[in-house]
Design an enzyme around this catalytic site. Sequence first.
Site, PDB file in Angstrom:
ATOM      1  N   GLY A  67      -4.850  -6.591   8.544  1.00  0.00           N
ATOM      2  CA  GLY A  67      -4.887  -7.885   7.834  1.00  0.00           C
ATOM      3  C   GLY A  67      -4.692  -7.589   6.516  1.00  0.00           C
ATOM      4  CD  GLN A  72      -6.979  -6.606   1.125  1.00  0.00           C
ATOM      5  OE1 GLN A  72      -6.907  -7.359   2.189  1.00  0.00           O
ATOM      6  NE2 GLN A  72      -7.174  -5.203   1.394  1.00  0.00           N
ATOM      7  CB  CYS A 110     -10.446  -1.686   3.224  1.00  0.00           C
ATOM      8  SG  CYS A 110     -10.257  -3.255   2.057  1.00  0.00           S
ATOM      9  CG  LEU A 111      -3.966  -2.440   3.634  1.00  0.00           C
ATOM     10  CD1 LEU A 111      -3.176  -3.448   3.540  1.00  0.00           C
ATOM     11  CD2 LEU A 111      -3.505  -1.019   4.057  1.00  0.00           C
ATOM     12  CG  HIS A 152     -11.929  -5.884   6.821  1.00  0.00           C
ATOM     13  ND1 HIS A 152     -12.488  -4.979   6.763  1.00  0.00           N
ATOM     14  CD2 HIS A 152     -11.163  -6.280   5.616  1.00  0.00           C
ATOM     15  CE1 HIS A 152     -11.850  -4.066   5.568  1.00  0.00           C
ATOM     16  NE2 HIS A 152     -11.037  -5.270   5.007  1.00  0.00           N
ATOM     17  CD  GLU A 153      -8.080  -8.932   6.171  1.00  0.00           C
ATOM     18  OE1 GLU A 153      -8.246  -8.924   4.878  1.00  0.00           O
ATOM     19  OE2 GLU A 153      -7.943  -7.704   6.702  1.00  0.00           O
ATOM     20  CG  HIS A 156     -10.965  -8.613   1.599  1.00  0.00           C
ATOM     21  ND1 HIS A 156     -11.320  -7.642   0.617  1.00  0.00           N
ATOM     22  CD2 HIS A 156     -10.562  -7.818   2.555  1.00  0.00           C
ATOM     23  CE1 HIS A 156     -10.970  -6.507   0.973  1.00  0.00           C
ATOM     24  NE2 HIS A 156     -10.417  -6.495   2.288  1.00  0.00           N
TER      25      HIS A 156
END
Length: 192
Positions: A67, A72, A110-111, A152-153, A156
């Site tokens: 995701g 991000q 996480c990216l 998670h997203e 963010h």
Amino acid sequence: MLEASVGGCDERGPIARIMSSVTVLPIRIYPDAVLRTRADEVTRFDADVARLVDDMMDTMRAHHGAGLAAPQVGVSLRVFVYECGGVSGHVVNPVWRAVDDELQTGPEGCLSIPDIRAECTRHMNVVVEGFDVTGAPITVDGTEIVARCIQHETDHLDGVLFLERLEPAVRKEAMRAIRSAEWFTDPAKVGS
Ligand SMILES: [Zn+2]
């Protein structure tokens, strides 16, 4: 940023057109301030939002992410994309809720925090409501990895990183790993 090719003639030919339609945006890396900022609701469902979702999808796939949230890629808007558990899509202005009390604990990453994975507890079954890029209401049911991704997203979009969801001892270990990671100690060398 590359221009999106939308129909019509393109003297560069079909191969160039396919290649130029993929846009991989740079990923913002911890502790970038945009990752700690609450993102704004999308109020105009225009071509810019559609482009953003397309580019985010390309970026997520290029980095093999499950995701990706707009902050991000440096855009403080409430948008995320996902591709995991055999499903993919996007949600604008998402609001999720747990459908029961069941929890799951498993590795999460996480990216924006490269190479760091830690055991994180999340709800097992959630439903998220929001809008697609045209402004039409959508609902997505998520379980396991999809539920984890939705939580998670959406975090963010509230400026919350998964680090804040870890048990204290796990978080301490993750922070130690971050502080010794090359991307953290020497970002210029890593080039991201
Ligand atoms: Zn993340």
